[in-house]
Design a protein around this motif. Structure first.
Motif, mmCIF file in Angstrom:
data_model
loop_
_atom_site.group_PDB
_atom_site.id
_atom_site.type_symbol
_atom_site.label_atom_id
_atom_site.label_comp_id
_atom_site.label_asym_id
_atom_site.label_seq_id
_atom_site.Cartn_x
_atom_site.Cartn_y
_atom_site.Cartn_z
ATOM 1 N N SER A 18 -23.108 -2.713 28.498
ATOM 2 C CA SER A 18 -24.130 -3.655 28.053
ATOM 3 C C SER A 18 -24.264 -4.767 29.082
ATOM 4 O O SER A 18 -23.495 -4.852 30.051
ATOM 5 N N MET A 19 -25.236 -5.657 28.853
ATOM 6 C CA MET A 19 -25.431 -6.830 29.695
ATOM 7 C C MET A 19 -24.747 -8.057 29.107
ATOM 8 O O MET A 19 -24.931 -9.175 29.596
ATOM 9 N N GLU A 20 -23.939 -7.862 28.075
ATOM 10 C CA GLU A 20 -23.225 -8.986 27.465
ATOM 11 C C GLU A 20 -22.179 -9.532 28.434
ATOM 12 O O GLU A 20 -21.431 -8.779 29.061
ATOM 13 N N ASN A 21 -22.114 -10.848 28.542
ATOM 14 C CA ASN A 21 -21.085 -11.513 29.337
ATOM 15 C C ASN A 21 -20.024 -12.106 28.410
ATOM 16 O O ASN A 21 -20.341 -12.570 27.312
ATOM 17 N N ARG A 22 -18.782 -12.087 28.860
ATOM 18 C CA ARG A 22 -17.682 -12.627 28.070
ATOM 19 C C ARG A 22 -17.035 -13.778 28.836
ATOM 20 O O ARG A 22 -16.655 -13.613 30.001
ATOM 21 N N HIS A 23 -16.934 -14.887 28.182
ATOM 22 C CA HIS A 23 -16.512 -16.120 28.845
ATOM 23 C C HIS A 23 -14.994 -16.305 28.806
ATOM 24 O O HIS A 23 -14.300 -15.806 27.922
ATOM 25 N N ASP A 24 -14.517 -17.049 29.816
ATOM 26 C CA ASP A 24 -13.146 -17.574 29.849
ATOM 27 C C ASP A 24 -12.080 -16.484 29.827
ATOM 28 O O ASP A 24 -11.002 -16.668 29.259
ATOM 29 N N ARG A 25 -12.346 -15.364 30.489
ATOM 30 C CA ARG A 25 -11.382 -14.268 30.490
ATOM 31 C C ARG A 25 -10.715 -14.060 31.854
ATOM 32 O O ARG A 25 -9.692 -13.372 31.933
#
Length: 356
Positions: free
Chosen positions: A323-330
């Protein structure tokens, strides 16, 4: 003439003059190149004009598959759009415009292109009304790697292609500088990409410093810092230089063409999700990639060096969808030990053939 697939959706479109709209980042520009090399393999080869921004233009100017570049200066505001419209009108007409970018600004530029066929993504994948500026669409398809998504345009046009061919260089006139650069080092180089265009993609510089020490002391490599000279890159460089016991060589600000030469000549490259990662894959150099913000199934190293990738985007055991979902602070979840584990895998699986 080389046969094209007439059963493809737009396989009968003439391809004498082609305009490509992809104005964005360096990594995207790298993914465009295999499309152009496939187009240039046609007989007769089409004339290719590419609309893109000044930064990535420095990477591809002079490439054998790029006949002409129209620069889009985003910082110029409305004048930048007007300049592009004037330049495109002077170069037209085109047989087909290939719009690879799914945002409104790219749609507006596509609207300026004097072409009968304007091919873009299907409506489900185009964003910001981008679909409204194209009159032909690639068939709908589930989300996949960016490189494969771009290949959908070749399939729609009936252009044959195999594995990607980048032809990124270094070019013959760049080899003397490359030899001179590496002659200064007393051991094989490990290029480290210190930062990216988004802080969320960056790794902690003090951890890069620890990796530098291990590369030098345990692997016999000379760390070389690469990238631009943005405020964040310079700040990362300062921390690494202060914290590392074995000081790396800094090549920040070398420019993209010299960066090609550095990456090509390095025994190993270590990089977060950014353009030089994809440049390294195109050069077929081993790369340890650190990915946590963007979906690695969509933007990770394409079909190579996946065993050297650190995937902190998903939780352990998570089978996340592409997907184009971004996940923060990882990114802070990636440890020095994990990076060195991948470096050790490089030593056991790649190092014999990896020295430049």
């Amino acid at each position: 003439m080389t046969a094209r697939d007439a059963s493809a959706p737009y396989g009968r479109v003439p391809l004498r003059r082609v305009c490509v709209v992809m104005m964005s980042a360096v990594g995207d520009a790298v993914h465009v190149l295999p499309l152009l090399t496939a187009l240039k393999a046609l007989d007769p080869a089409p004339h290719v004009t590419w609309v893109l921004q000044p930064g990535p233009a420095t990477l591809v100017r002079g490439h054998p598959a790029v006949d002409d570049i129209v620069l889009f200066d985003r910082s110029a505001g409305a004048r930048g759009f007007l300049d592009v419209r004037r330049e495109l009108r002077a170069r037209g007409p085109f047989d087909v415009c290939i719009n690879l970018q799914v945002y409104f600004k790219a749609g507006l530029i596509t609207g300026f292109v004097p072409a009968d066929v304007k091919l873009g993504f299907d409506r489900a994948r185009a964003r910001d009304f981008n679909w409204a500026f194209t009159n032909a669409k690639v068939p709908p398809h589930p989300m996949q790697h960016v490189q494969d998504q771009y290949f959908e345009f070749l399939d729609a046009l009936g252009v044959p292609h195999g594995p990607p061919v980048w032809d990124l260089g270094p070019w013959p006139e760049e080899r003397p500088w490359q030899r001179e650069f590496f002659a200064q080092l007393d051991r094989p180089a490990a290029a480290i990409v210190v930062a990216t265009s988004k802080a969320q993609k960056d790794w902690l510089p003090e951890r890069w410093a620890a990796v530098c020490d291990a590369l030098h002391a345990d692997y016999g490599l000379q760390p070389v810092l690469v990238g631009g000279r943005s405020e964040r890159e310079l700040a990362a460089e300062a921390v690494i230089m202060r914290e590392a016991r074995h000081k790396p060589v800094s090549a920040l600000g070398s420019g993209l063409r010299k960066l090609v030469a550095i990456l090509d000549g390095s025994a190993l490259v270590l990089s977060p999700d950014t353009g030089p990662l994809h440049m390294t894959v195109a050069l077929d150099r081993p790369v340890v990639s650190l990915i946590a913000y963007s979906n690695p199934k969509r933007v990770g190293p394409y079909r190579k060096f996946r065993d050297l990738m650190i995937d902190a985007y998903g939780d352990p055991g998570e089978d996340y969808p592409i997907s184009m979902e971004n996940r923060h602070d990882r990114m802070p979840n990636i440890t020095v030990a994990q990076v060195l584990e991948k470096v050790e895998r490089w030593r056991t699986h790649y190092a014999d053939g990896a020295e430049g």
